[in-house]
Motif scaffolding. Structure first.
Motif, PDB file in Angstrom:
ATOM      1  N   ARG A 299       0.849  -1.181   0.000  1.00  0.00           N
ATOM      2  CA  ARG A 299       0.000   0.000   0.000  1.00  0.00           C
ATOM      3  C   ARG A 299       0.897   1.248   0.000  1.00  0.00           C
ATOM      4  NH1 ARG A 299      -5.245   1.269   1.122  1.00  0.00           N
ATOM      5  NH2 ARG A 299      -5.704  -0.927   1.585  1.00  0.00           N
TER       6      ARG A 299
ATOM      7  N   GLU B 117      -3.128   3.654  -1.793  1.00  0.00           N
ATOM      8  CA  GLU B 117      -3.558   2.752  -2.850  1.00  0.00           C
ATOM      9  C   GLU B 117      -2.780   1.438  -2.744  1.00  0.00           C
ATOM     10  OE1 GLU B 117      -3.553   4.299  -6.740  1.00  0.00           O
ATOM     11  OE2 GLU B 117      -4.428   6.243  -6.190  1.00  0.00           O
TER      12      GLU B 117
ATOM     13  N   TYR C 182      -0.948  -1.743  -4.552  1.00  0.00           N
ATOM     14  CA  TYR C 182      -0.268  -2.097  -5.786  1.00  0.00           C
ATOM     15  C   TYR C 182       0.251  -3.518  -5.672  1.00  0.00           C
ATOM     16  CZ  TYR C 182      -0.269   2.937  -6.689  1.00  0.00           C
ATOM     17  OH  TYR C 182      -0.649   4.233  -6.887  1.00  0.00           O
TER      18      TYR C 182
ATOM     19  N   PRO D 209      -1.522  -1.170 -10.402  1.00  0.00           N
ATOM     20  CA  PRO D 209      -2.585  -0.981  -9.405  1.00  0.00           C
ATOM     21  C   PRO D 209      -3.529  -2.185  -9.335  1.00  0.00           C
ATOM     22  CG  PRO D 209      -2.982   0.380 -11.321  1.00  0.00           C
ATOM     23  CD  PRO D 209      -1.611  -0.191 -11.504  1.00  0.00           C
TER      24      PRO D 209
ATOM     25  N   ALA E 103      -6.630  -1.783  -7.845  1.00  0.00           N
ATOM     26  CA  ALA E 103      -7.979  -1.265  -7.574  1.00  0.00           C
ATOM     27  C   ALA E 103      -9.015  -1.914  -8.482  1.00  0.00           C
ATOM     28  CB  ALA E 103      -7.995   0.251  -7.738  1.00  0.00           C
TER      29      ALA E 103
END
Length: 500
Positions: A152, A156, A158, A176, A178
């Motif tokens: 993190r 975010e 990864y 990423p 997400a």
């Protein structure tokens, strides 16, 4: 003293805690319905299965997506494998164009494990996290394993891959997570909604199926309640249910039929006992009243010599009548106890001949015809039974004829073999009986013509004794009669020659 009183009052006011098996708690605990239990078990099992399937699917999707991310990270270094081999002086040439164009942090480490600062561009935004990226993982170990890791950075998540490049350096590239996590979340929500719908549908279907399957049990409860309320003729419906329920329903209906039959028999027996007691007391009251009346007349000296002789004769006849009545009652009581008679070979033809001779002695003018085996003096028709009881049976049948038919009415006595049985028939040409009277001919103290029977000495127990004797010898009894058509009594015994 006041303190002791207050302590006593507090103790009395303190509620006593209910134990685990107290009536209060037992009353509060209600048995769970079978329908609810089945629904709960089915829903719980399906929920467990859906939970395991959901977990397996999510783990499988997660693993596949992570593998795809790791594969894409490994492909980043394929274009820079030979940068050093081509003699490029720029160390940053080891950073592939795919990594440069990706909006994600990356870092190029030299052989000593330090970040190559010249490859960090200040204008690259998130790429300025090269130091943080290098510090979040163990680059050497990660590169040796050839696997990826999740980190993190700046809020975010990864996926990080470490690959060795030419010259001993290590490239840390990221992508990423997400999008992948959003996909897994959507899959989780979709499976959760589908599982909830399936559980709801299963609960409804289980309730409906259980209601249909358990309807026979509800019918059984309603039938039992109806029987408890006095409706003994209620029966469980014969429609629906599984084979086990059908077997239970058949068994319960059979049991209910037996219960109803036993209850009816008990009522009939109770009624017969009441009627028997009333009839017996009535039968005994009449001769006792006669004897008492004449005794009082003797005591008061109100009878002359001729009247005294007639009174003594009446007392003797009433005493004989009472004696016969008591003897018949005792004989009937002994037969109703169903003792095992002392069975031996008895010549039924001989008993019938002797009874016919006795009838002629009492009523010499009555036409008596002997038929069947009785026509031949030396023919024997043996049956297996008690001689005393069989003799009483034949005597009662002929006594019934002498009491209830005119002296001039013909009578036929027949003993024969027929259809693997020994038959005794007594047929008279008397006045016969009405069908409603014939249905009660074996009831105790029953007389189709009470006044005439009392005048001739009948007690109303003769045919009851006949029926009891026949039943004790495993025989059958049949009566055919009609008003003005005479009467035929047929007794059927097992043939002793066939059973021997």
């Amino acid at each position: 003293m006041n303190g002791a009183v207050k302590a006593t009052e507090r103790a009395a006011a303190t509620p006593i805690a209910a134990g685990p098996d107290s009536p209060a708690k037992s009353a509060l605990r209600r048995p769970r319905s079978l329908r609810g239990s089945l629904t709960l078990v089915n829903v719980a099992l399906l929920a467990l299965g859906l939970l395991l399937a959901m977990a397996a699917s999510l783990v499988g999707v997660w693993t596949i997506l992570i593998g795809q991310l790791d594969d894409s990270l490994r492909q980043d270094v394929q274009e820079v494998r030979n940068v050093r081999a081509s003699g490029s002086p720029d160390p940053c040439a080891a950073v592939p164009s795919a990594v440069l164009h990706r909006s994600a942090p990356y870092a190029l480490l030299d052989s000593g494990g330090w970040v190559v600062r010249s490859c960090v561009r200040e204008s690259d935004g998130p790429r300025r996290n090269a130091d943080a990226l290098a510090a979040s993982v163990a680059p050497v170990a990660l590169a040796d394993r050839g696997e990826g890791a999740s980190v993190r950075l700046d809020g975010e998540v990864y996926r990080v891959g470490a690959q060795r490049v030419t010259g001993g350096g290590i490239l840390l590239s990221t992508t990423p997570m997400a999008g992948m996590m959003a996909t897994v979340k959507k899959l989780f929500l979709l499976e959760l909604l589908v599982s909830a719908a399936l559980l709801t549908l299963l609960a409804l279907l289980t309730q409906r199926a259980a209601r249909r399957r358990l309807r026979p049990l509800e019918d059984m409860v309603q039938t039992a309640s109806a029987i408890a309320a006095g409706h003994l003729g209620s029966r469980i419906s014969t429609a629906g249910g599984s084979s086990e329920v059908a077997e239970l329903r058949t068994a319960l209906n059979s049991m209910l039929q037996q219960v109803e039959t036993a209850f009816r028999c008990r009522e009939e027996a109770s009624e017969q006992v009441k009627r028997f007691a009333a009839d017996a007391s009535h039968e005994l009251r009449t001769p006792l009243a006669t004897i008492r009346g004449y005794a009082q007349l003797f005591d008061k000296g109100m009878l002359g010599p001729e009247e005294q002789e007639r009174a003594i004769g009446r007392i003797a006849s009433e005493a004989d009548r009472m004696n016969r009545l008591v003897e018949e009652l005792l004989a009937l009581a002994r037969l109703e106890q169903q003792p095992q008679p002392q069975r031996r070979q008895v010549d039924l033809a001989l008993l019938a001949r002797e009874a016919a001779v006795d009838l002629l002695a009492v009523q010499p003018g009555r036409p008596v015809t002997e038929a069947g085996a009785l026509e031949r003096e030396d023919e024997r028709v043996p049956v297996l039974g008690d001689e005393g009881l069989l003799r009483r049976l034949v005597a009662n049948l002929l006594s019934n004829v002498s009491v209830h038919t005119p002296p001039e009415a013909p009578v036929t006595v027949e003993v024969t073999r027929e259809d693997e049985a020994v038959l005794l028939r007594v047929r008279d040409d008397g006045p016969g009986m009405r069908p409603e009277d014939a249905a009660r001919i074996f009831d105790r103290f029953f007389r189709a013509d009470p006044d005439r029977a009392r005048r001739t000495g009948g007690s109303g127990l003769g045919m009851s004794i006949v029926q009891a004797v026949v039943q004790a010898h495993d025989g059958t009894l049949r009566v055919e009669t009609g008003l003005g058509e005479g009467m035929t009594v047929e007794v059927r015994f097992p043939d002793t020659e066939l059973t021997a």
